[in-house]
Write an enzyme that holds these catalytic residues in place. Structure first.
Site, short mmCIF file in Angstrom:
data_model
loop_
_atom_site.label_atom_id
_atom_site.label_comp_id
_atom_site.label_asym_id
_atom_site.label_seq_id
_atom_site.Cartn_x
_atom_site.Cartn_y
_atom_site.Cartn_z
N LYS A 132 6.31 -9.34 5.30
CA LYS A 132 7.18 -8.22 5.67
C LYS A 132 7.79 -8.45 7.06
O LYS A 132 8.50 -7.60 7.59
CB LYS A 132 6.40 -6.91 5.67
CG LYS A 132 5.92 -6.50 4.26
CD LYS A 132 5.32 -5.12 4.30
CE LYS A 132 4.46 -4.79 3.10
NZ LYS A 132 5.20 -4.56 1.87
N ASP A 184 -3.57 0.55 9.25
CA ASP A 184 -2.73 -0.22 8.32
C ASP A 184 -1.39 -0.43 9.02
O ASP A 184 -0.58 0.50 9.14
CB ASP A 184 -2.57 0.58 7.01
CG ASP A 184 -1.61 -0.09 6.03
OD1 ASP A 184 -0.88 -1.02 6.45
OD2 ASP A 184 -1.58 0.33 4.86
N HIS A 217 -0.85 4.03 1.37
CA HIS A 217 -0.57 3.06 0.30
C HIS A 217 -1.88 2.83 -0.46
O HIS A 217 -2.96 2.96 0.12
CB HIS A 217 -0.11 1.76 0.97
CG HIS A 217 0.37 0.68 0.05
ND1 HIS A 217 -0.50 -0.16 -0.59
CD2 HIS A 217 1.62 0.29 -0.31
CE1 HIS A 217 0.20 -1.03 -1.32
NE2 HIS A 217 1.48 -0.78 -1.16
N CYS A 247 3.57 2.37 -4.75
CA CYS A 247 2.10 2.22 -4.57
C CYS A 247 1.53 3.36 -3.75
O CYS A 247 0.60 3.17 -2.95
CB CYS A 247 1.74 0.87 -3.94
SG CYS A 247 2.24 -0.51 -4.94
N GLN A 297 3.63 -1.58 7.83
CA GLN A 297 5.01 -1.12 8.08
C GLN A 297 5.29 -0.90 9.57
O GLN A 297 6.33 -0.33 9.92
CB GLN A 297 5.29 0.19 7.30
CG GLN A 297 5.18 0.06 5.80
CD GLN A 297 6.25 -0.85 5.18
OE1 GLN A 297 7.22 -1.26 5.83
NE2 GLN A 297 6.08 -1.17 3.91
N1 7TS Z 1 0.21 -0.75 3.40
C1 7TS Z 1 1.46 -0.29 3.49
C2 7TS Z 1 1.77 0.86 4.38
C3 7TS Z 1 2.46 -0.93 2.75
O1 7TS Z 1 3.71 -0.48 2.81
C4 7TS Z 1 2.13 -2.03 1.90
C5 7TS Z 1 3.14 -2.69 1.03
C6 7TS Z 1 0.82 -2.46 1.89
C7 7TS Z 1 -0.13 -1.78 2.64
C8 7TS Z 1 0.37 -3.64 1.06
O2 7TS Z 1 0.95 -4.80 1.53
P1 7TS Z 1 0.70 -6.17 0.74
O3 7TS Z 1 1.44 -7.19 1.54
O4 7TS Z 1 -0.75 -6.37 0.70
O5 7TS Z 1 1.29 -5.99 -0.62
N2 7TS Z 1 4.20 -1.88 0.65
C9 7TS Z 1 5.14 -2.18 -0.26
C10 7TS Z 1 6.21 -1.34 -0.48
O6 7TS Z 1 6.41 -0.30 0.13
N3 7TS Z 1 6.99 -1.88 -1.43
O7 7TS Z 1 6.42 -3.02 -1.84
C11 7TS Z 1 5.27 -3.22 -1.13
#
Ligand code: 7TS
Length: 406
Positions: free
Chosen positions: A223, A197, A122, A363, A200
């Site tokens: 999430k 990371d 990401h 992203c 997920q």
């Molecule tokens: N890393 C991974 C693997 C992710 O899927 C996401 C968010 C992030 C980092 C960033 O998370 P945040 O909470 O800082 O935004 N992924 C997604 C997605 O797949 N659709 O919307 C956000």
């Protein structure tokens, strides 16, 4: 015994209709929905306990401080960290990665040091490291993926200049679950730090930082049933103690004179300003909720839904799924394209059926480029996803195809 219908009763939003049709929410990888227990806990916090923590001696302040700090302990137990001080509250995974980049990598790495990433990351796990590279001369190496959507680990191959390996536990596009314990072992044998990371993975499966042996783990509360703007950076205590602060001001300070300031102890050294107590309260309740279900059962349910969905989608002519074919190698996300239809058009048509999916680059622009596609549609699942929602998706996709072939 995991009962998806019982779980669904706890989520008020799932009773919503979208233009008269029942909501089919298949975008939990973006953000999960929230159970009534989390919503009520936040309401109760504001009705009974709200105050700015760590600052005063009155009862409400003591209660707010306790709620906030008890969540730290609960998060530590949830991921099996050795000490609550290893849990830093941030806004989200992006912020956690920025914290490591600014407080660890920028001051400590330099040319010819190397950071290893992968093409499936990401942007949150790419862009902060590009900034480090551009500002301190460290270099980046990207591990490629194989045809089946798994990492080509032959390319991991760290050398004496490799100081950090930072990889996702589970891909938000391909669904691939990476063998992080094995990767961590290779990184450590080489003397490199290992950053995971967990955006997920932590919401979806049991995660034990001591078993994985990672140095840092980043994830987002939103999430995993909690509100937005509360996330976690886990870091090994010795590392955190040796790091520079990230943001400066109020709670992260021990003493200030007009000439200088000294820093508070870990973890508060990394938490400047009034913290997100509401978010911590929500996260605490979310963890209770997930623990009551049992993380093994959460994973089992998602694996079953993913296997069912892979099967149903494979019946649709012209539909290409990205990533591993076996559900055990994947988290609960399935990205796909339907021949001749842009994913944004597909998402728009599915919305007419009350179905919420994400479309676009997720992203992960470098991964899209690697796959040779501009964008993909993605259905993602969680504890409340049912097989009849997958049937609804498959039927709507067949209908969309018919609309476009007219
Ligand atoms: N890393 C991974 C693997 C992710 O899927 C996401 C968010 C992030 C980092 C960033 O998370 P945040 O909470 O800082 O935004 N992924 C997604 C997605 O797949 N659709 O919307 C956000």
């Amino acid at each position: 015994m995991f009962d998806v219908e019982k779980v669904r009763e706890d989520f008020p939003i799932l009773k919503r209709k979208i233009d008269g049709k029942p909501l089919v929410f298949l975008d939990s990888a973006s953000t999960s929905q929230k159970p009534i227990q989390v919503i009520n806990a936040i309401k109760e916090y504001y009705e009974m306990h709200n105050a700015n923590p760590h600052r005063s001696l009155y009862k409400l302040c003591e209660e707010a401080t306790e709620l906030y700090e008890n969540t730290r302990k609960k998060v530590a137990e949830f991921i099996n960290a050795k000490h609550p001080e290893e849990i830093i509250f941030v806004r989200n995974t992006n912020e956690a990665m920025n914290l490591i980049a600014h407080s660890f990598a920028l001051p400590k790495l330099h040319n010819p040091n190397e950071i290893i990433l992968s093409v499936m990351e990401h942007h949150a796990n790419i862009v902060p490291w590009q900034y480090v590279r551009d500002n301190n001369g460290a270099s980046l190496k990207f591990i490629d993926i194989k045809k089946d959507g798994t990492l080509n680990l032959e390319q991991l191959n760290p050398n004496s200049n490799t100081k950090m390996v930072s990889l996702t536990n589970a891909s938000n596009v391909l669904g691939t679950i990476n063998p992080i314990k094995d990767i961590g072992k290779i990184a450590h044998e080489n003397g490199s730090l290992f950053v995971v990371d967990g955006a997920q993975s932590v919401p979806h499966m049991p995660i034990d930082v001591q078993d994985i042996g990672c140095d840092f783990l980043a994830f987002s509360g939103h999430k995993m049933l909690a509100p937005m703007n509360i996330g976690v950076l886990y870091g090994r205590k010795e590392l955190l103690e040796d790091m520079e602060p990230f943001m400066l001001g109020s709670d992260m300070i021990k003493e200030v004179t007009l000439e200088k300031a000294t820093w508070n102890d870990v973890p508060w050294k990394f938490e400047a300003g009034t913290p997100n107590v509401e978010g911590a309260v929500g996260l605490s309740t979310a963890i209770d909720y997930l623990n009551d279900l049992g993380m093994d059962d959460v994973r089992k349910h998602e694996k079953e839904i993913t296997a069912y969905a892979l099967d149903k989608l494979s019946e649709i002519d012209g539909l290409k799924v990205y990533g591993p074919t076996a559900a055990d190698m994947r988290g609960g996300v399935i990205s796909f394209n339907l021949a001749g239809i842009h994913s944004h058009d597909l998402a728009t048509i599915l919305n007419d059926f009350g179905i919420a999916i994400r479309s676009g680059h997720h992203c992960c622009m470098p991964l899209m480029k690697r796959l040779g596609i501009p964008a993909a549609a993605r259905a993602s699942f969680y504890i409340y996803t049912t097989k009849y929602e997958i049937d609804a998706l498959a039927n709507a996709l067949k209908r969309s195809k018919a609309v476009f072939s007219k």
